[in-house]
Design a protein around this motif. Structure first.
Motif, short mmCIF file in Angstrom:
data_model
loop_
_atom_site.label_atom_id
_atom_site.label_comp_id
_atom_site.label_asym_id
_atom_site.label_seq_id
_atom_site.Cartn_x
_atom_site.Cartn_y
_atom_site.Cartn_z
N HIS A 83 0.85 -1.20 0.00
CA HIS A 83 0.00 0.00 0.00
C HIS A 83 0.88 1.24 0.00
N PRO A 84 0.51 2.31 -0.73
CA PRO A 84 1.35 3.50 -0.80
C PRO A 84 1.71 4.09 0.56
N SER A 85 0.82 3.93 1.55
CA SER A 85 1.11 4.52 2.85
C SER A 85 2.28 3.87 3.54
N SER A 86 2.75 2.72 3.02
CA SER A 86 3.88 2.05 3.63
C SER A 86 5.14 2.89 3.56
N VAL A 87 5.20 3.86 2.65
CA VAL A 87 6.38 4.70 2.57
C VAL A 87 6.50 5.61 3.76
N SER A 88 5.44 5.73 4.56
CA SER A 88 5.48 6.61 5.71
C SER A 88 5.90 5.88 6.98
N SER A 89 6.33 4.64 6.86
CA SER A 89 6.74 3.88 8.04
C SER A 89 7.99 4.49 8.64
N THR A 90 8.25 4.17 9.90
CA THR A 90 9.38 4.77 10.60
C THR A 90 10.70 4.38 10.00
N SER A 91 10.76 3.28 9.26
CA SER A 91 12.01 2.83 8.69
C SER A 91 12.37 3.57 7.40
N ARG A 92 11.43 4.38 6.90
CA ARG A 92 11.70 5.11 5.67
C ARG A 92 11.32 6.57 5.88
N ALA A 93 12.19 7.48 5.49
CA ALA A 93 11.98 8.90 5.72
C ALA A 93 10.84 9.41 4.86
N GLY A 94 10.27 10.54 5.30
CA GLY A 94 9.23 11.19 4.53
C GLY A 94 9.82 12.22 3.59
N TYR A 95 9.04 13.25 3.31
CA TYR A 95 9.49 14.29 2.39
C TYR A 95 9.09 15.66 2.93
N THR A 96 9.76 16.68 2.42
CA THR A 96 9.46 18.06 2.77
C THR A 96 8.64 18.69 1.66
N VAL A 97 7.52 19.28 2.02
CA VAL A 97 6.67 19.98 1.05
C VAL A 97 7.14 21.43 0.99
N LEU A 98 7.59 21.85 -0.18
CA LEU A 98 8.10 23.20 -0.39
C LEU A 98 7.08 23.96 -1.24
N ALA A 180 14.65 15.25 5.79
CA ALA A 180 14.38 14.37 4.66
C ALA A 180 15.19 14.80 3.44
N ASP A 181 15.58 13.83 2.62
CA ASP A 181 16.28 14.13 1.37
C ASP A 181 15.32 14.56 0.27
N ALA A 182 14.10 14.10 0.35
CA ALA A 182 13.13 14.37 -0.72
C ALA A 182 12.45 15.71 -0.52
N ILE A 183 12.43 16.49 -1.58
CA ILE A 183 11.71 17.76 -1.62
C ILE A 183 10.55 17.60 -2.59
N PHE A 184 9.34 17.91 -2.14
CA PHE A 184 8.22 18.00 -3.06
C PHE A 184 7.92 19.47 -3.28
N SER A 185 8.30 19.96 -4.44
CA SER A 185 8.08 21.36 -4.81
C SER A 185 6.70 21.50 -5.43
N VAL A 186 5.93 22.48 -4.94
CA VAL A 186 4.56 22.63 -5.42
C VAL A 186 4.12 24.09 -5.34
N ASP A 187 3.31 24.52 -6.29
CA ASP A 187 2.73 25.86 -6.26
C ASP A 187 1.57 25.90 -5.28
N ASP A 188 1.26 27.10 -4.81
CA ASP A 188 0.21 27.24 -3.81
C ASP A 188 -1.20 27.01 -4.36
N ASP A 189 -1.32 26.85 -5.68
CA ASP A 189 -2.64 26.59 -6.26
C ASP A 189 -2.75 25.19 -6.87
N ALA A 252 4.95 20.83 -9.41
CA ALA A 252 4.49 19.62 -8.73
C ALA A 252 5.48 18.50 -9.02
N ALA A 253 6.61 18.48 -8.30
CA ALA A 253 7.67 17.52 -8.60
C ALA A 253 8.54 17.24 -7.38
N PHE A 254 9.05 16.01 -7.31
CA PHE A 254 10.04 15.62 -6.31
C PHE A 254 11.44 15.79 -6.88
N PHE A 255 12.36 16.21 -6.04
CA PHE A 255 13.79 16.17 -6.37
C PHE A 255 14.58 16.13 -5.07
#
Length: 355
Positions: A83-98, A180-189, A252-255
């Motif tokens: 399930h996609p939510s498995s990426v949020s487990s404590t053994s795997r880091a999340g991401y920063t929403v920018l 977190a290493d992952a950045i999710f860059s997104v516009d406010d709209d 709307a992208a991860f890097f």
């Protein structure tokens, strides 16, 4: 031979006259006829389809049963593999929403509330690029929204990132103390459903040095004069028509977070100067930067995203001309051209009927 026939007929006649119409015999006869109906139907189907087609029919039927049973097994047993939510487990880091915002305070509250509800969002940073400073009331309201909407014991770390120069390059300034290493860059709209975002995050984890996003764009060589190439910038309809892309936009992208440092400290000052003057090219500049660092194409993730509020600058008539000019100006500063075209698209098999 005639004697045998007469004996058989006589036997039948004897049976008929010896209580054949009794209830017990009628019931036994009906049971016997009913038990042979499935076999008779199979024989008729076999004769109708032929031996080879009948075997194929049985095979497809058996396969359908297996697929149905396995698809239901997870719900019957309470098991939901991968399930996609498995990426949020404590053994795997999340991401920063920018979140990049500009003069849309009401939309900013809606966007912050949505991404705060995504379980894998470890932190949220709002890049404020307006000359007027955000009010204390706005900051307080947004912090309350994050606390209210977060669905985990550890609330998302929320910060304003205020830039005094309020220009386009500010969007990709390095951020201190990121976990977190992952950045999710997104516009406010732009709103991306959390389940779709988690899937894109899992795709990025498989290729963390490239860009993974939802808004593909392309380039192509239009003409070449005096050994100088001129490229065209292709929007969504060009991608749909050609079936290829070479960029995913940072709306709307991860890097990887390291590209924030490369953008601010390693990228050519002439590129930063051009982006600062034009105010609409920072997303193309980031695509070129990542492609130049990796030598690989980005990854487009199929998924619905929602743009809220009024249309932005991309709806203006002069936008296409400005994007063409921006693309060519920035490409001229790279030798050779770093963009790599691809037709690969990441699709969640859980949401598709056919593979």
């Amino acid at each position: 031979m005639s004697t045998f026939v007469q004996i058989r007929d006589a036997g039948v006649a004897a049976d008929a006259g010896d209580g054949f119409d009794s209830p017990a015999k009628q019931k036994a006869a009906s049971r016997s006829a009913y038990s042979y109906r499935p076999l008779l139907n199979l024989r008729r189907a076999k004769q109708f389809l032929g031996a080879s087609k009948f075997k194929l029919f049985l095979g497809l039927f058996a396969l359908s049963v297996v697929i149905l049973v396995t698809s239901r097994l997870s719900s019957w047993m309470g098991w939901n593999p991968h399930h996609p939510s498995s990426v949020s487990s404590t053994s795997r880091a999340g991401y920063t929403v920018l979140i990049n915002t500009w003069r849309q305070k009401s939309l900013l509250k809606q966007t912050v509330a949505h991404y705060a509800s995504c379980r894998s969002a470890d932190a949220m940073h709002v890049v404020w690029t307006e000359s007027e400073q955000p009010s204390e009331r706005l900051k307080t309201d947004l912090n309350k929204i994050v606390v209210l909407k977060s669905q985990k014991a550890h609330k998302s770390n929320f910060r304003f990132y205020i830039n005094e120069d309020y220009e386009s390059n500010s969007r990709f300034r390095p951020i201190k103390d990121l976990k977190a290493d992952a950045i999710f860059s997104v516009d406010d709209d732009v709103i991306v459903p959390c389940s779709t975002l988690d899937f894109a995050f899992s795709v990025w984890q498989s290729a963390p040095l490239t860009m993974v996003g939802f808004v593909p764009r392309m380039h192509w060589l239009d003409k070449e004069q005096n050994n100088v190439a001129y490229y065209r910038y292709g929007g969504w309809w060009s991608v749909w028509w050609m079936g290829t892309y070479s960029m995913v936009l940072s709306k709307a992208a991860f890097f990887h977070r390291k590209y924030l440092d490369l953008y601010s400290h390693e990228m050519s000052p002439s590129i930063q100067g051009y982006v600062s003057r034009e105010r609409t090219c920072e997303d193309i500049a980031m695509s070129l930067l990542v492609a130049n660092a990796t030598g690989a194409p980005p990854i487009w993730v199929k998924g619905k995203i929602y743009e809220i509020g009024a249309s932005g600058i991309s709806s203006l008539r002069a936008h296409s001309h400005r994007r063409n000019r921006c693309l060519n100006e920035l490409i001229s500063l790279y030798k050779p051209l770093p963009l790599v075209s691809t037709n690969v698209k990441a699709v969640s098999a859980r949401n598709e009927w056919l593979w």
